[in-house]
Each structure stands twice: as C-alpha cells, then as structure tokens.
Design an enzyme around this catalytic site. Structure first.
Site, PDB file in Angstrom:
ATOM      1  CB  ALA A   1      36.314  53.590  32.479  1.00 31.38           C
ATOM      2  N   GLY A   2      38.568  51.157  31.853  1.00 34.27           N
ATOM      3  CA  GLY A   2      39.974  50.994  31.483  1.00 34.27           C
ATOM      4  C   GLY A   2      40.158  50.433  30.086  1.00 34.27           C
ATOM      5  N   PRO A   3      41.188  50.902  29.352  1.00 37.29           N
ATOM      6  CG  PRO A   3      42.798  50.935  27.647  1.00 37.29           C
ATOM      7  CD  PRO A   3      41.533  50.231  28.069  1.00 37.29           C
TER       8      PRO A   3
ATOM      9  CD  GLU B   1      39.167  49.239  35.017  1.00 39.41           C
ATOM     10  OE1 GLU B   1      39.538  48.133  35.440  1.00 39.41           O
ATOM     11  OE2 GLU B   1      38.460  49.393  34.010  1.00 39.41           O
TER      12      GLU B   1
ATOM     13  CG  ASP C   1      32.767  44.730  41.366  1.00 36.23           C
ATOM     14  OD1 ASP C   1      32.296  44.702  40.217  1.00 36.23           O
ATOM     15  OD2 ASP C   1      32.869  43.711  42.087  1.00 36.23           O
TER      16      ASP C   1
ATOM     17  CG  ASP D   1      34.761  48.119  26.136  1.00 39.29           C
ATOM     18  OD1 ASP D   1      34.545  47.042  25.547  1.00 39.29           O
ATOM     19  OD2 ASP D   1      35.792  48.797  25.947  1.00 39.29           O
TER      20      ASP D   1
ATOM     21  CB  CYS E   1      37.224  43.995  21.753  1.00 43.50           C
ATOM     22  SG  CYS E   1      38.291  44.210  20.305  1.00 43.50           S
TER      23      CYS E   1
END
Length: 475
Positions: free
Chosen positions: A292-294, A316, A343, A360, A413
């Site tokens: 989940a970060g950020p 996270e 984790d 992600d 990304c």
C-alpha cells in the site's frame, strides 16, 4: 552525423532577479545544489527533498522556479551533460569529486539548455562552488564550464554522441540521457527492433525529458472533480477522479490543503479503478491493498470501498511507509480503510480472505522517469531478476489470499517485460486456478492502451506514467 536529432529545445530563461547580479547567497542555486548533492551522495529523491527544502528555507516565486528548473534539468539530462563534461576534463569524469559533479551538471544545464547568459551562468556557479567546495575546486569548475560554454548543445552532440548507424542505442543514450539497458528494455516493450529507425522509442525517451503536468485526484466521498475545477484545475481526459493543474503549487488549493484531494498520476488512478469494475459473483465486502505504500491507490480504493459498503485492508511492509498510508487514507468515507504493517508474501490473514486484491509491486520504477528522473541512474539490468523474484512471490500470495471467483490486479510502474507480462505468465503457468482477464474491457474510455490481455500506459501516448496492469480471476 547522418541520424536525425530532435529539434533543439528552445532555451528557457531561468527566473531573473531584478537589479543586476544574483544576491550573494543565491538561494535558488544553493537549494538546487543541496538537492543534487543529496541525490548523488545518499540516493535522496528529488521529488521529496526539493519541496521540503523550499518550504524550510522560505524560497518561493522566481527563486523556487529557478531551483526547480536547475534541479530537474540537471537530473533529466545528466547522461547527456556527463558525456559533454567528460570531454571537457583532463581526466575521466569518474575521477571528479562527487561534491563537484552536481555543480558541473548545474552549470552545464544553464549553459546548454536555458537562456541564462553564459558569463552569468559560469560566474554564479563558480561563486557557489567557492562557498560550498572551496577555492581550489571552484577554479577547476570554472575551467571546465568555460570549455562547455565554447559550443552549444547541438554542436556538442555532434562531437560526443556515437554515430547512429554504428551504435543506435549509444546514440540515443547520449541524445536523450538514458542508460543503454533502459533504452533496450523500452524498445522491447514497444515491440521495436534495435535499429537506426526506432520512432516510438525515440518519442518515449523525449517524453521522459519533458516536465510532466501535475495531476490531482479527488478522494471519493470527500471531494468531486468539480471542486478541483472550481479552484483552477482542468478536468482530466480519462479518470473520473482526476484534474490537471496547469501551474502553481497544488498545496495552494484549499481542497488539497484540506486533504480532500491529492497529487496522483492519472494511470495510477485508472488501474485502481479497473480493479473495482470487474464484476464478481457473491460477496464483495473485503478488499486488500497488498503493497500500500505510500498510499495513493489505497486512498482511492478506500473511498470506493466505503461507497459500496466494503472495507479495505491496506498492508505495507515498511513501518515508515505504513505511516504515510495511514495519513493518506485518514478519514476516508465511512472509515472503510484499515492500515497494518505486514509482509504480504507471508500474510497474517487467512487464505482466500479477500474478494478484491491489489498488488502494486515494487519495481524498477522505469515508468515514472518524468517525475523521478534520477531513477534511471539508480537501477541496473542486474537488479531486475531480484525484483522479479519478489514480484512473483507477491502475485502468488495475492492469488492465495483471494477467494474463489475473486479478482487480483497486478500493477507495476514499469513497462519492462520481465516485470510485467513475464511475471504474470510465470505465475499462471505454474497454477491452474488463475485466468487472465482482458483488462481493456474494464477501461474502455482509454484508447491505445491494450497490450494483449494486459494494459500498458505510456507517457508519449497518454501523458501518464508507464503503468502496467494485469487482471486475474481466481477460479
């Protein structure tokens, strides 16, 4: 050189001070140097450090604009400037003190890519060198920058860039300031062979060196795009939550200060939205953001979950990043989101616990080079296999965490094939309970984004980060 080059970018004049030479302390150049030095010496992130230093030192207006131009200009064109600087030093550029390199790159950017007069660019940079690295090294910087000033950028490229016919990748590496391995990875992802003629790869590389527009996201249940438009933003092309900010500081908008909206790339919003659009049979109450970060995607997921009566668990691994997630999703609609430090490859929750799961995954970050130009110099081709192992482990665990009939969104990304389709194909080949859905069916409003059953956004096509999405249903 027989190969065609992009038209030389018009020199952009840095913000000028009225009434003669720069002020003695030259706050704009000093903050740019401090950021570039931190990036060079301790791998700081410019997009985080620069705004912080500008606020801390009370730098705004023209000085802030100049500091931003010098910082990002030097980082984006670092590969090009280093090739030129290497031709201007008596020894290899690798032997130059790392405290001096940021000064040389800043000076090269002013000389080759802005309208700051040559004498002013050299004088101001050398004066800064005296105050930061001492008189002896300032004399060295003065000598190197005077050699740089002897030619314009086009003339230097004629000298330092390899001939395209003999070395097309090396030519593009100097011309567009990218590592060779990154260019090869982009060409493969775009389906282009390594030749002199790689038009789409060239367009992508050029797009990475343009300043990206700021994209805002209205948090579902707390703000509408109309709120952003009313405060000066422009409605986005694709995302129903997005608006573009033509100029200015996003934090100056009341809706952003009130934390009802934030900065988030449009592709990041859209891959999150696609996960929520997949139809499910049966229960749809438990959602998971496994990395989940950020917190940008978690914020959007939490808002959408709250509107549907569902709840989101945002996990996270790193406690500091988990804190950022908690701040980002705070007060989402109906308190639908909960944040935990966990984790996701060794989850504390039971198998099959969730209806929708977002992964992600940590990646090379090659999809965000417009906003994080230093990332292109941080990774190497040798770092990819280790990341791929982690990505496979996360996707494998995400499928295990999803109930039968539930759906997983795998997102990176990065357009690197090893991190995208390669990961999905490896996992689906080893298990018979996952089927890949046609992702484009869930974002029909976005053109030219389908890559087989996957989605791949591109800066030069969509004006977004190069975000990848695969949707998998657990059977």
């Amino acid at each position: 050189m027989t190969d065609s080059r992009p038209a030389r970018r018009p020199k952009r004049r840095g913000p000028k001070r009225s009434g003669g030479p720069p002020a003695p302390k030259d706050p704009a150049r000093r903050v740019a140097y401090d950021v570039l030095s931190a990036v060079e010496s301790r791998s700081a992130y410019a997009n985080l450090l620069l705004p912080s230093l500008l606020r801390e030192r009370g730098i705004a207006g023209r000085d802030a604009a100049l500091a931003t131009e010098l910082t990002y200009g030097a980082l984006r064109m670092q590969g090009t400037y280093d090739a030129i600087l290497d031709a201007c030093v008596d020894r290899s550029l690798r032997s130059v003190d790392t405290a001096v390199l940021p000064l040389l790159r800043m000076g090269a950017h002013q000389l080759l890519s802005t309208n700051i007069p040559d004498h002013a660019a050299v004088s101001a940079t050398v004066d800064l060198a005296r105050r930061t690295v001492g008189q002896h090294r300032a004399r060295f910087a003065n000598a190197v920058l005077r050699r740089v000033s002897a030619r314009d950028l086009e003339a230097w490229l004629e000298i330092v860039a390899p001939q395209a016919e003999a070395d097309p990748v090396g030519h593009l590496a100097v011309l567009h300031s990218h590592p060779r391995w990154v260019i090869e990875a982009f060409a493969a992802a775009l389906g282009e062979e390594i030749t002199v003629d790689m038009p789409e790869t060239r367009r992508l590389l050029a797009a990475h060196n343009e300043r990206p527009q700021v994209t805002l996201a209205a948090k579902p249940g707390r703000a509408e795009v109309d709120d952003l438009v009313a405060q000066g933003a422009e409605r986005a092309r694709y995302s129903p939550f997005a608006a573009y900010l033509p100029e200015g500081d996003p934090a100056a908008l009341p809706v952003v200060r009130q934390r009802r909206a934030g900065v988030q790339d449009e592709a990041s919003q859209l891959v999150t939205l696609a996960l929520t659009r997949v139809r499910l049979k049966g229960e749809d109450a438990r959602w998971l953001d496994a990395c989940a970060g950020p917190g940008g995607k978690a914020t959007l997921l939490g808002g959408l979950a709250g509107q549907r009566g569902a709840r989101l668990l945002a996990a996270e691994l790193q406690p500091a990043r988990a804190g950022l997630v908690a701040g980002a999703v705070d007060r989402t609609i109906n308190d639908a989101a909960r944040v935990v430090v966990a984790d996701s490859t060794r989850p504390p929750w039971r198998a099959g616990a969730f209806d929708r799961v977002l992964v992600d995954a940590p990646c090379t970050g090659l999809g965000s080079l417009r906003r994080r130009p230093e990332s292109r110099w941080r990774r190497s081709a040798e770092s990819v296999p280790e990341l791929v192992d982690a990505q496979r482990a996360l996707l494998r665990s995400a499928l295990d965490s999803t109930r039968r009939g539930g759906v997983v969104a795998y997102v990176t990304c990065s357009p690197h094939l090893a991190e995208t389709s390669g990961v999905v194909e490896a996992i689906t080949s080893e298990r018979d309970d996952a089927v890949v859905l046609r992702a484009a069916d869930h974002l029909p409003e976005v053109p030219d984004v389908a890559s087989g059953n996957f989605l791949q956004f591109w800066p030069h096509r969509h004006g977004t980060d190069a975000m990848f999405l695969a949707l998998l249903r657990r059977q």
